[in-house]
Design a protein around this motif. Structure first.
Motif, PDB file in Angstrom:
ATOM      1  N   LEU A   8     -15.629 -25.754  14.446  1.00 18.94           N
ATOM      2  CA  LEU A   8     -15.878 -25.818  13.003  1.00 18.94           C
ATOM      3  C   LEU A   8     -16.340 -24.447  12.508  1.00 18.94           C
ATOM      4  O   LEU A   8     -17.311 -23.890  13.021  1.00 18.94           O
ATOM      5  CB  LEU A   8     -16.950 -26.867  12.700  1.00 18.94           C
ATOM      6  N   VAL A   9     -15.624 -23.899  11.515  1.00 22.83           N
ATOM      7  CA  VAL A   9     -15.988 -22.616  10.908  1.00 22.83           C
ATOM      8  C   VAL A   9     -16.266 -22.876   9.431  1.00 22.83           C
ATOM      9  O   VAL A   9     -15.389 -23.334   8.697  1.00 22.83           O
ATOM     10  CB  VAL A   9     -14.875 -21.565  11.059  1.00 22.83           C
ATOM     11  N   ALA A  10     -17.491 -22.569   8.985  1.00 26.70           N
ATOM     12  CA  ALA A  10     -17.912 -22.991   7.645  1.00 26.70           C
ATOM     13  C   ALA A  10     -18.660 -21.876   6.916  1.00 26.70           C
ATOM     14  O   ALA A  10     -19.869 -21.709   7.094  1.00 26.70           O
ATOM     15  CB  ALA A  10     -18.799 -24.238   7.758  1.00 26.70           C
ATOM     16  N   PRO A  11     -17.958 -21.094   6.080  1.00 26.35           N
ATOM     17  CA  PRO A  11     -18.636 -20.061   5.290  1.00 26.35           C
ATOM     18  C   PRO A  11     -19.208 -20.602   3.989  1.00 26.35           C
ATOM     19  O   PRO A  11     -18.674 -21.541   3.388  1.00 26.35           O
ATOM     20  CB  PRO A  11     -17.513 -19.058   5.005  1.00 26.35           C
ATOM     21  N   LEU A  12     -20.279 -19.977   3.546  1.00 28.63           N
ATOM     22  CA  LEU A  12     -20.890 -20.288   2.256  1.00 28.63           C
ATOM     23  C   LEU A  12     -20.004 -19.780   1.132  1.00 28.63           C
ATOM     24  O   LEU A  12     -19.406 -18.708   1.235  1.00 28.63           O
ATOM     25  CB  LEU A  12     -22.270 -19.631   2.161  1.00 28.63           C
ATOM     26  N   ASN A  13     -19.902 -20.541   0.053  1.00 31.33           N
ATOM     27  CA  ASN A  13     -19.154 -20.114  -1.128  1.00 31.33           C
ATOM     28  C   ASN A  13     -20.111 -19.388  -2.079  1.00 31.33           C
ATOM     29  O   ASN A  13     -20.603 -19.944  -3.049  1.00 31.33           O
ATOM     30  CB  ASN A  13     -18.522 -21.338  -1.814  1.00 31.33           C
ATOM     31  N   TRP A  14     -20.394 -18.126  -1.765  1.00 32.12           N
ATOM     32  CA  TRP A  14     -21.253 -17.280  -2.611  1.00 32.12           C
ATOM     33  C   TRP A  14     -20.525 -15.947  -2.730  1.00 32.12           C
ATOM     34  O   TRP A  14     -20.708 -15.052  -1.916  1.00 32.12           O
ATOM     35  CB  TRP A  14     -22.626 -17.118  -1.955  1.00 32.12           C
ATOM     36  N   LEU A  60     -16.872 -29.259   1.726  1.00 30.99           N
ATOM     37  CA  LEU A  60     -18.306 -29.524   1.864  1.00 30.99           C
ATOM     38  C   LEU A  60     -18.980 -29.540   0.495  1.00 30.99           C
ATOM     39  O   LEU A  60     -18.413 -29.034  -0.482  1.00 30.99           O
ATOM     40  CB  LEU A  60     -18.944 -28.448   2.749  1.00 30.99           C
ATOM     41  N   PRO A  61     -20.187 -30.084   0.406  1.00 31.18           N
ATOM     42  CA  PRO A  61     -20.910 -30.077  -0.879  1.00 31.18           C
ATOM     43  C   PRO A  61     -21.149 -28.651  -1.365  1.00 31.18           C
ATOM     44  O   PRO A  61     -21.469 -27.762  -0.577  1.00 31.18           O
ATOM     45  CB  PRO A  61     -22.238 -30.765  -0.538  1.00 31.18           C
ATOM     46  N   SER A  62     -20.990 -28.449  -2.660  1.00 32.34           N
ATOM     47  CA  SER A  62     -21.188 -27.125  -3.242  1.00 32.34           C
ATOM     48  C   SER A  62     -22.670 -26.840  -3.447  1.00 32.34           C
ATOM     49  O   SER A  62     -23.422 -27.707  -3.895  1.00 32.34           O
ATOM     50  CB  SER A  62     -20.459 -27.025  -4.581  1.00 32.34           C
ATOM     51  N   TYR A  63     -23.091 -25.617  -3.123  1.00 26.87           N
ATOM     52  CA  TYR A  63     -24.463 -25.204  -3.421  1.00 26.87           C
ATOM     53  C   TYR A  63     -24.635 -24.940  -4.922  1.00 26.87           C
ATOM     54  O   TYR A  63     -25.756 -24.857  -5.407  1.00 26.87           O
ATOM     55  CB  TYR A  63     -24.812 -23.927  -2.648  1.00 26.87           C
ATOM     56  N   GLY A  64     -23.507 -24.785  -5.629  1.00 26.48           N
ATOM     57  CA  GLY A  64     -23.548 -24.604  -7.081  1.00 26.48           C
ATOM     58  C   GLY A  64     -24.297 -23.358  -7.514  1.00 26.48           C
ATOM     59  O   GLY A  64     -25.032 -23.377  -8.508  1.00 26.48           O
ATOM     60  N   ILE A  65     -24.103 -22.258  -6.782  1.00 22.12           N
ATOM     61  CA  ILE A  65     -24.854 -21.039  -7.069  1.00 22.12           C
ATOM     62  C   ILE A  65     -24.271 -20.329  -8.285  1.00 22.12           C
ATOM     63  O   ILE A  65     -23.077 -20.028  -8.331  1.00 22.12           O
ATOM     64  CB  ILE A  65     -24.841 -20.099  -5.844  1.00 22.12           C
ATOM     65  N   GLU A  66     -25.106 -20.068  -9.251  1.00 16.32           N
ATOM     66  CA  GLU A  66     -24.717 -19.305 -10.434  1.00 16.32           C
ATOM     67  C   GLU A  66     -25.826 -18.310 -10.752  1.00 16.32           C
ATOM     68  O   GLU A  66     -27.004 -18.587 -10.532  1.00 16.32           O
ATOM     69  CB  GLU A  66     -24.522 -20.216 -11.653  1.00 16.32           C
ATOM     70  N   ASP A  81     -32.692 -23.444  -9.591  1.00 22.62           N
ATOM     71  CA  ASP A  81     -31.563 -24.075  -8.907  1.00 22.62           C
ATOM     72  C   ASP A  81     -31.901 -24.556  -7.503  1.00 22.62           C
ATOM     73  O   ASP A  81     -31.074 -25.210  -6.858  1.00 22.62           O
ATOM     74  CB  ASP A  81     -30.388 -23.091  -8.816  1.00 22.62           C
ATOM     75  N   SER A  82     -33.086 -24.239  -6.993  1.00 18.64           N
ATOM     76  CA  SER A  82     -33.417 -24.537  -5.600  1.00 18.64           C
ATOM     77  C   SER A  82     -33.329 -26.035  -5.245  1.00 18.64           C
ATOM     78  O   SER A  82     -32.871 -26.351  -4.142  1.00 18.64           O
ATOM     79  CB  SER A  82     -34.797 -23.974  -5.235  1.00 18.64           C
ATOM     80  N   PRO A  83     -33.724 -26.984  -6.128  1.00 20.26           N
ATOM     81  CA  PRO A  83     -33.550 -28.398  -5.757  1.00 20.26           C
ATOM     82  C   PRO A  83     -32.079 -28.768  -5.545  1.00 20.26           C
ATOM     83  O   PRO A  83     -31.755 -29.518  -4.619  1.00 20.26           O
ATOM     84  CB  PRO A  83     -34.138 -29.146  -6.962  1.00 20.26           C
ATOM     85  N   LYS A  84     -31.186 -28.189  -6.372  1.00 20.52           N
ATOM     86  CA  LYS A  84     -29.748 -28.451  -6.233  1.00 20.52           C
ATOM     87  C   LYS A  84     -29.219 -27.874  -4.918  1.00 20.52           C
ATOM     88  O   LYS A  84     -28.433 -28.520  -4.214  1.00 20.52           O
ATOM     89  CB  LYS A  84     -29.025 -27.824  -7.430  1.00 20.52           C
ATOM     90  N   ILE A  85     -29.669 -26.672  -4.574  1.00 16.97           N
ATOM     91  CA  ILE A  85     -29.234 -26.038  -3.330  1.00 16.97           C
ATOM     92  C   ILE A  85     -29.763 -26.814  -2.126  1.00 16.97           C
ATOM     93  O   ILE A  85     -29.034 -27.074  -1.162  1.00 16.97           O
ATOM     94  CB  ILE A  85     -29.702 -24.563  -3.282  1.00 16.97           C
ATOM     95  N   TRP A  86     -31.039 -27.213  -2.187  1.00 14.83           N
ATOM     96  CA  TRP A  86     -31.633 -27.971  -1.090  1.00 14.83           C
ATOM     97  C   TRP A  86     -30.892 -29.287  -0.883  1.00 14.83           C
ATOM     98  O   TRP A  86     -30.653 -29.712   0.265  1.00 14.83           O
ATOM     99  CB  TRP A  86     -33.110 -28.235  -1.373  1.00 14.83           C
ATOM    100  N   MET A  87     -30.492 -29.952  -1.963  1.00 18.33           N
ATOM    101  CA  MET A  87     -29.773 -31.222  -1.852  1.00 18.33           C
ATOM    102  C   MET A  87     -28.399 -31.016  -1.201  1.00 18.33           C
ATOM    103  O   MET A  87     -27.959 -31.839  -0.388  1.00 18.33           O
ATOM    104  CB  MET A  87     -29.598 -31.848  -3.240  1.00 18.33           C
ATOM    105  N   ALA A  88     -27.724 -29.908  -1.541  1.00 17.65           N
ATOM    106  CA  ALA A  88     -26.426 -29.616  -0.925  1.00 17.65           C
ATOM    107  C   ALA A  88     -26.582 -29.370   0.576  1.00 17.65           C
ATOM    108  O   ALA A  88     -25.765 -29.834   1.379  1.00 17.65           O
ATOM    109  CB  ALA A  88     -25.782 -28.411  -1.606  1.00 17.65           C
ATOM    110  N   ILE A  89     -27.646 -28.643   0.960  1.00 19.01           N
ATOM    111  CA  ILE A  89     -27.927 -28.394   2.381  1.00 19.01           C
ATOM    112  C   ILE A  89     -28.160 -29.725   3.101  1.00 19.01           C
ATOM    113  O   ILE A  89     -27.635 -29.966   4.191  1.00 19.01           O
ATOM    114  CB  ILE A  89     -29.144 -27.466   2.536  1.00 19.01           C
ATOM    115  N   ARG A  90     -28.947 -30.578   2.478  1.00 20.42           N
ATOM    116  CA  ARG A  90     -29.255 -31.891   3.060  1.00 20.42           C
ATOM    117  C   ARG A  90     -27.984 -32.745   3.209  1.00 20.42           C
ATOM    118  O   ARG A  90     -27.767 -33.383   4.235  1.00 20.42           O
ATOM    119  CB  ARG A  90     -30.271 -32.595   2.170  1.00 20.42           C
TER     120      ARG A  90
END
Length: 255
Positions: A8-14, A60-66, A81-90
């Motif tokens: 599994l290869v999984a890069p962050l979408n940032w 995968l779930p989006s971290y929704g970084i803007e 935005d940290s609660p949204k990012i934490w939820m995506a990580i979870r």
């Protein structure tokens, strides 16, 4: 004969940097006779779909970084935005167990996605941020990042160790709990002497909106005063590749 493994290869979408530096890793997996299962979201996933059309992909779930329009408020925007990012990580961590079972994953390579650690198969995280430099909150942001890095078996650092490091103090940390491996710079490009000079200046953009678009508009105004040939790559992964030639400017949405 070696049995092929699913990795599994999984890069962050940032922006696109995490996805593009995974390209040589994915190619190495294929050359080794193994099979990459590629997972991400948004433009990073779209880019890798174009690069590896025959491989299997997972969204995968989006971290929704803007980023905010005002760069001065970056820390405030990230905090908001940290609660949204934490939820995506979870959520991506909750998905991982079923992904491992369904796709018979033998190992995980996560580029800055913080929820893809496992106690079932070996997992590594690719990051150069062993120190997250955020001004007067550097200690806190670093400890938060290290909290997740330590959940992985290894930390692969796309840089060299020591004084010749490209990322400086960002990639240097003496924490003995982290199993660090310095990979050297990752690139899909190879050095060659067989080339012809075509442009005097290349502008290559990436990154979260709206800051990417704001910078694009500013640079398009600046290059009007430039007297050489310009290649402008906007870093917008769209359904079709777009091309525009206007005077000395050659513009692509992506390459």
């Amino acid at each position: 004969m070696q049995k092929s493994k699913n990795i599994l290869v999984a890069p962050l979408n940032w922006g696109l940097g995490h996805a593009t530096r995974c390209i040589p890793i994915i190619n190495a997996i294929i050359e080794n006779g193994d099979r990459p299962i590629i997972a991400s979201d948004g433009q990073a996933l779209a880019l890798l779909r174009k690069e590896f059309e025959k491989e299997e992909f997972i969204e995968l779930p989006s971290y929704g970084i803007e980023y905010g329009e005002d760069g001065q408020n970056l820390k405030l925007k990230m905090l908001k935005d940290s609660p949204k990012i934490w939820m995506a990580i979870r959520n991506e961590h909750k998905m991982l167990h079923s992904i491992i079972l369904k796709h018979q994953i033998a190992g995980i390579i996560s580029d800055n996605r913080l929820g893809l650690y496992s106690n079932i198969v070996p997992s590594v995280i690719i990051t150069h941020q062993l120190q997250v430099l955020s001004g007067n909150t550097t200690w806190l942001s670093t400890q938060l990042h290290l909290h997740y890095i330590k959940k992985y078996d290894y930390c692969w650092i796309p840089d060299v160790e020591g004084l010749e490091s490209l990322s400086g103090k960002l990639s240097q940390n003496d924490d003995y709990e982290i199993e660090k491996v310095y990979l050297g710079p990752l690139s899909r490009f190879k050095n060659t002497n067989n080339y012809q000079k075509k442009y005097d200046l290349m502008i290559l953009l990436s990154g979260p909106e709206p800051q990417r678009n704001i910078l694009e508009k500013k640079l398009l105004e600046e290059v009007k005063r430039y007297t050489g040939e310009v290649l402008f790559i906007a870093g917008k992964i769209e359904k079709e590749q777009r091309f525009l030639k206007k005077g000395l400017l050659t513009y692509y949405n992506y390459l």
